[in-house]
Scaffold this motif. Structure first.
Motif, short mmCIF file in Angstrom:
data_model
loop_
_atom_site.label_atom_id
_atom_site.label_comp_id
_atom_site.label_asym_id
_atom_site.label_seq_id
_atom_site.Cartn_x
_atom_site.Cartn_y
_atom_site.Cartn_z
N LEU A 25 0.76 -1.30 -0.14
CA LEU A 25 0.23 -0.04 0.03
C LEU A 25 0.53 1.47 -0.08
O LEU A 25 1.67 1.00 0.79
CB LEU A 25 -0.73 -0.08 1.57
CG LEU A 25 -2.26 1.10 1.24
CD1 LEU A 25 -3.10 0.98 -0.41
CD2 LEU A 25 -2.66 1.15 2.33
N PHE A 26 0.47 2.46 -0.83
CA PHE A 26 1.26 3.20 -0.86
C PHE A 26 0.30 4.13 -0.72
O PHE A 26 -0.40 4.45 -1.11
CB PHE A 26 2.14 3.41 -2.41
CG PHE A 26 2.95 2.59 -2.60
CD1 PHE A 26 4.70 2.70 -2.75
CD2 PHE A 26 2.78 1.22 -3.43
CE1 PHE A 26 5.60 1.90 -3.26
CE2 PHE A 26 3.65 0.19 -4.19
CZ PHE A 26 4.80 0.34 -3.44
N GLY A 55 16.20 0.91 -2.45
CA GLY A 55 15.97 1.25 -4.43
C GLY A 55 15.32 2.12 -4.81
O GLY A 55 15.29 2.36 -6.19
N ARG A 56 14.36 3.00 -3.91
CA ARG A 56 13.31 3.86 -4.61
C ARG A 56 12.93 3.05 -6.08
O ARG A 56 12.77 3.78 -7.49
CB ARG A 56 13.85 5.30 -5.10
CG ARG A 56 14.28 5.97 -3.90
CD ARG A 56 14.51 6.55 -4.49
NE ARG A 56 14.87 8.39 -3.46
CZ ARG A 56 14.15 8.63 -2.24
NH1 ARG A 56 13.09 8.24 -2.75
NH2 ARG A 56 14.29 9.14 -1.30
N LYS A 57 12.69 1.54 -6.06
CA LYS A 57 12.15 1.26 -7.23
C LYS A 57 10.44 1.25 -7.08
O LYS A 57 9.75 1.16 -6.61
CB LYS A 57 11.91 -0.24 -6.92
CG LYS A 57 14.06 -0.45 -7.31
CD LYS A 57 14.07 -2.11 -7.45
CE LYS A 57 15.95 -2.35 -6.83
NZ LYS A 57 15.92 -3.65 -6.87
N GLY A 58 9.58 1.09 -7.84
CA GLY A 58 7.88 0.94 -7.76
C GLY A 58 7.61 2.07 -8.34
O GLY A 58 8.19 3.15 -8.93
N LEU A 59 6.36 1.84 -6.79
CA LEU A 59 5.68 3.58 -6.84
C LEU A 59 6.61 4.44 -5.78
O LEU A 59 5.95 5.50 -6.15
CB LEU A 59 4.22 2.96 -6.62
CG LEU A 59 3.85 2.37 -7.28
CD1 LEU A 59 1.89 2.44 -7.23
CD2 LEU A 59 3.49 3.43 -9.02
N VAL A 60 7.26 3.78 -5.25
CA VAL A 60 7.92 4.71 -4.72
C VAL A 60 8.60 6.18 -4.94
O VAL A 60 8.11 6.81 -3.73
CB VAL A 60 9.34 4.08 -3.70
CG1 VAL A 60 10.46 5.25 -2.66
CG2 VAL A 60 8.81 2.62 -2.59
N LEU A 64 6.86 10.49 -2.78
CA LEU A 64 7.89 10.61 -1.50
C LEU A 64 6.73 11.54 -0.84
O LEU A 64 6.17 12.27 -1.19
CB LEU A 64 9.02 11.83 -2.47
CG LEU A 64 9.75 10.97 -4.25
CD1 LEU A 64 10.47 11.82 -4.35
CD2 LEU A 64 10.64 9.84 -3.50
N GLY A 65 7.62 11.21 0.21
CA GLY A 65 6.82 12.27 1.57
C GLY A 65 5.59 11.51 2.02
O GLY A 65 5.29 11.51 2.92
N GLY A 66 5.60 10.00 1.41
CA GLY A 66 4.83 9.67 1.75
C GLY A 66 4.65 7.96 2.77
O GLY A 66 5.74 7.94 3.40
N THR A 67 4.13 6.68 2.30
CA THR A 67 3.80 6.15 3.51
C THR A 67 3.55 4.07 2.07
O THR A 67 3.41 4.72 0.89
CB THR A 67 3.54 5.65 4.59
OG1 THR A 67 1.90 5.36 4.17
CG2 THR A 67 3.29 7.00 5.24
N ILE A 68 5.38 2.88 1.80
CA ILE A 68 4.86 2.31 2.00
C ILE A 68 4.06 1.34 3.24
O ILE A 68 5.43 1.48 4.23
CB ILE A 68 5.80 1.83 1.24
CG1 ILE A 68 5.97 0.37 0.90
CG2 ILE A 68 6.87 1.58 2.13
CD1 ILE A 68 7.17 0.27 -0.21
#
Length: 87
Positions: A25-26, A55-60, A64-68
């Motif tokens: 969940l992003f 690795g700042r992969k996928g939807l990351v 930015l500034g949110g959560t995974i």
């Protein structure tokens, strides 16, 4: 010897463990996106999330500034969550 109640509890928990799958969940202040990978292993899902985060992969990059988070698909329970740094 197990009581009937203990046996039912054990079987229910084993069934729950077998049936759980995990998704990502992003989330940020604008939107929430769930990526449904149906991963069957909790530790693997967490490792994949850490890999995406570091690795700042996928939807990351889009969050930015949110959560995974890693969630249990069936219950929507969050089992792991980290902030996504801006820089």
């Amino acid at each position: 010897m197990l009581s009937l109640q203990s046996l039912i509890w054990e079987l229910t928990n084993k069934e729950k463990e077998i049936m759980e799958t995990y998704d990502f969940l992003f989330k940020d202040s604008r939107e929430v996106v769930e990526k449904g990978f149906n991963i069957k292993d909790k530790e693997k899902a967490i490792r994949m999330a850490i890999d995406m985060l570091t690795g700042r992969k996928g939807l990351v990059e889009q969050f930015l500034g949110g959560t995974i988070s890693v969630i249990v698909k069936q219950t929507r329970e969050v089992i792991w969550s980290r902030p996504i740094p801006n820089a």
